[in-house]
Design an enzyme around this catalytic site. Structure first.
Site, PDB file in Angstrom:
ATOM      1  N   CYS A 109       0.837  -1.201   0.000  1.00  0.00           N
ATOM      2  CA  CYS A 109       0.000   0.000   0.000  1.00  0.00           C
ATOM      3  C   CYS A 109       0.878   1.259   0.000  1.00  0.00           C
ATOM      4  CB  CYS A 109      -0.980  -0.043   1.179  1.00  0.00           C
ATOM      5  SG  CYS A 109      -2.415   1.035   0.958  1.00  0.00           S
TER       6      CYS A 109
ATOM      7  N   HIS B 231      -3.728  -5.041   0.869  1.00  0.00           N
ATOM      8  CA  HIS B 231      -3.151  -5.514   2.135  1.00  0.00           C
ATOM      9  C   HIS B 231      -3.144  -7.046   2.178  1.00  0.00           C
ATOM     10  CE1 HIS B 231      -2.631  -1.740   4.376  1.00  0.00           C
ATOM     11  NE2 HIS B 231      -3.637  -1.310   3.630  1.00  0.00           N
TER      12      HIS B 231
ATOM     13  N   GLU C 127      -1.818  -8.900   4.371  1.00  0.00           N
ATOM     14  CA  GLU C 127      -1.772  -9.407   5.744  1.00  0.00           C
ATOM     15  C   GLU C 127      -3.147  -9.649   6.345  1.00  0.00           C
ATOM     16  OE1 GLU C 127      -1.540  -4.866   6.147  1.00  0.00           O
ATOM     17  OE2 GLU C 127      -1.005  -6.411   4.693  1.00  0.00           O
TER      18      GLU C 127
ATOM     19  N   GLY D 140      -1.557 -14.439  35.083  1.00  0.00           N
ATOM     20  CA  GLY D 140      -1.875 -14.061  33.709  1.00  0.00           C
ATOM     21  C   GLY D 140      -0.961 -14.785  32.737  1.00  0.00           C
TER      22      GLY D 140
ATOM     23  N   ASP E 197       1.286 -13.783  30.392  1.00  0.00           N
ATOM     24  CA  ASP E 197       2.683 -13.382  30.222  1.00  0.00           C
ATOM     25  C   ASP E 197       3.554 -13.792  31.409  1.00  0.00           C
ATOM     26  OD1 ASP E 197       1.800 -12.257  27.860  1.00  0.00           O
ATOM     27  OD2 ASP E 197       1.597 -10.252  28.696  1.00  0.00           O
TER      28      ASP E 197
END
Length: 525
Positions: free
Chosen positions: A86, A181, A183, A237, A239
């Site tokens: 793009c 795009h 993706e 959590g 992470d």
């Protein structure tokens, strides 16, 4: 000696598109390491990174403006393949001698491009054929400007009626530009085009896999900390849990996890964290019951931002006190992930369009001279989850819905009290349990219950009573930037409401939030 999983790497130059992180995630899904940098990098930085190929992202600016971003000239002299997406295609065309103009009509949404010349980028890739056998590709456009003349050494590969140069290529230099795009999932063959560029044209091997990432992380942790002791704030959590498992695999008992129970967690969450990580996986955990301390600090406070700051401040105080009790701890581990790193860099350079403040443990006492260990800092959230599965963490824990850092502190509206938290915990557990039983949990992106500090009249038996109100919230979203309220079945909502009112003494009314984002946010506070 572990394999060098960074040997083949793609550099993505970010011109500000909302989809740029998605480009990086797609490249990672192909098993290839990549990094996302601001567009104005220096030649020395690019040389030092030594990319196998370069992707120029989309962006909101217009290349027709005098001061709009440009790719560093060295990009086109580095001798590696280039893929412009793009805006990235437009700046490549303009910088190499082509021409870009503002279009009379903005092209946004679905389009079908016709492949008119052979190219390594799309050879054998098609969604349909024209009557005379030309390949057609279903793509997603989002642009105002368009290339009106390509550089003299490029050829037109594909076009639409309104976009004469939808794909351009210089096969000799391995430079490619697409006006759409690839993706996004709306471009049906987009992943195949990215794979063609990354794997075939750039000749990158698929070295970036969960098992190899774990081996690499373990080796790097051992090299960094040696026999030193490490402390980690474990919240339960995704992470912090994956960070804990990686460190445990790398250094075993030299890791101490501090779990602060702030009284703002979900039903039975503290017990589940301690059982899983302490009893099942054998991690060294210091459990700090601190509910009274957090609730007393929150007493009388109604402002959501003030509540967040209080919860953050008290957590740091409690964590610091526990850290000081431990002897010879040289390192602090944090569950920083790659989007946090990108946001911090954007914040430092002032280039981000939207920046949210990011808080990890932070604020350690000055007398504690600790190094920082961040084993997840190269990983996106979806990669962290895949690594968690590989490390043996349960799917339900890794893929459960997001839970705010301040926990129930921002799901109890207004002042936070133990009574309110206890009622909310039980109501929310019923909602989530029913979603799972109805096979709806994985069909919505996030679901939770909010406690409203208002009393409503209800009838129980022969008497009237004034009790509290809760709101159910469920949304569907791809990126959490925008969201639709989930159209859950009426009979399901009725069942949840009946269970909450009958089983949670103190709640007399259940409502359902049907606000989208925008204008509402997903969380109430």
């Amino acid at each position: 000696m572990t394999e060098n999983i960074h040997k083949h790497r793609i550099l993505i130059l970010d011109f500000g598109s909302q989809y740029t992180q998605l480009v990086a995630r797609r490249v990672r899904e192909l098993g290839v390491y990549c990094e996302l940098w601001a567009w104005d990098v220096t030649e020395a930085q690019i040389r030092d990174f030594n990319p196998s190929g370069i992707i120029l992202s989309g962006g909101p600016e217009s290349t027709t403006e005098e001061n709009s971003p440009r790719a560093p000239q060295y990009v086109f002299e580095a001798g590696v393949p280039i893929f412009g997406v793009c805006y990235g295609m437009q700046t490549m065309a303009m910088q190499l001698g082509g021409h870009v103009e503002a279009s009379n009509e903005r092209e946004f949404g679905y389009a079908q491009v016709e492949v008119v010349n052979d190219s390594a980028l799309v050879r054998g890739i098609e969604d349909a054929l024209t009557a005379d056998g030309k390949p057609l590709l279903d793509v997603w456009m989002s642009h105002g400007d368009k290339v009106t003349a390509i550089p003299s050494d490029f050829v037109t590969v594909a076009s639409t009626e309104s976009c004469p140069f939808a794909i351009m290529a210089n096969e000799e230099k391995r430079f490619y530009g697409v006006q759409f795009h690839p993706e996004v999932t709306h471009t049906r063959q987009g992943m195949r085009m990215l794979e063609r560029f990354v794997r075939d044209i750039c000749q990158c091997e698929a070295l970036w896999t969960p098992a190899k990432i774990i081996d690499d992380a373990v080796a790097r942790i051992r090299e960094q900390v040696g026999d030193d002791k490490v402390i980690l704030g474990l919240s339960g959590g995704v992470d912090s849990s994956v960070t804990a498992m990686l460190l445990h695999r790398a250094i075993g008992k030299n890791l101490t996890c501090v779990f602060v129970d702030n009284g703002l967690l979900r039903l039975n969450e503290a017990e589940q964290v301690l059982d899983m990580f302490g009893d099942h996986f054998g991690l060294n955990i210091v459990h700090v019951p601190a509910e009274d301390r957090f609730l007393s600090a929150l007493a009388g406070e109604n402002d959501p931002e003030a509540k967040r700051k209080i919860i953050g401040r008290v957590f740091v105080e409690v964590f610091d006190e526990e850290a000081l009790k431990l002897e010879d701890v040289k390192w602090l581990a944090q569950g920083t992930i790659y989007p946090d790193v990108i946001e911090s860099a954007a914040s430092a350079t002032g280039k981000a369009h939207v920046i949210k403040s990011h808080h990890n443990v932070g604020g350690l006492p000055k007398e504690m001279k600790m190094g920082l260990v961040e084993p997840l800092k190269e990983l996106f959230k979806d990669e962290v989850r895949k690594i968690g599965l590989e490390l043996g963490l349960p799917y339900d824990m890794l893929y459960r819905h997001p839970f705010p850092g301040p926990g129930l502190g921002v799901r109890v509206l207004g002042e936070v009290k133990k009574e309110y938290c206890d009622l909310l915990r039980r109501a929310d557990a019923i909602f989530i349990e029913e979603l799972r039983k109805a096979d709806l949990y994985d069909k919505v992106s996030q679901a939770f219950t909010v406690f409203l500090p208002v009393r409503s009249v209800g009838v129980m038996g022969d008497g009237r009573k004034y009790d509290w109100v809760v709101s159910l919230r469920a949304v569907e979203t791809i990126d959490f930037m925008t969201a639709h309220w989930a159209h859950l079945p009426y009979d399901f909502l009725g069942r949840v409401s009946n269970r909450i009112i009958n089983e949670v003494n103190g709640i007399s009314r259940v409502v359902y939030d049907i606000s989208g984002k925008p204008p509402a946010t997903i969380e109430w506070e």
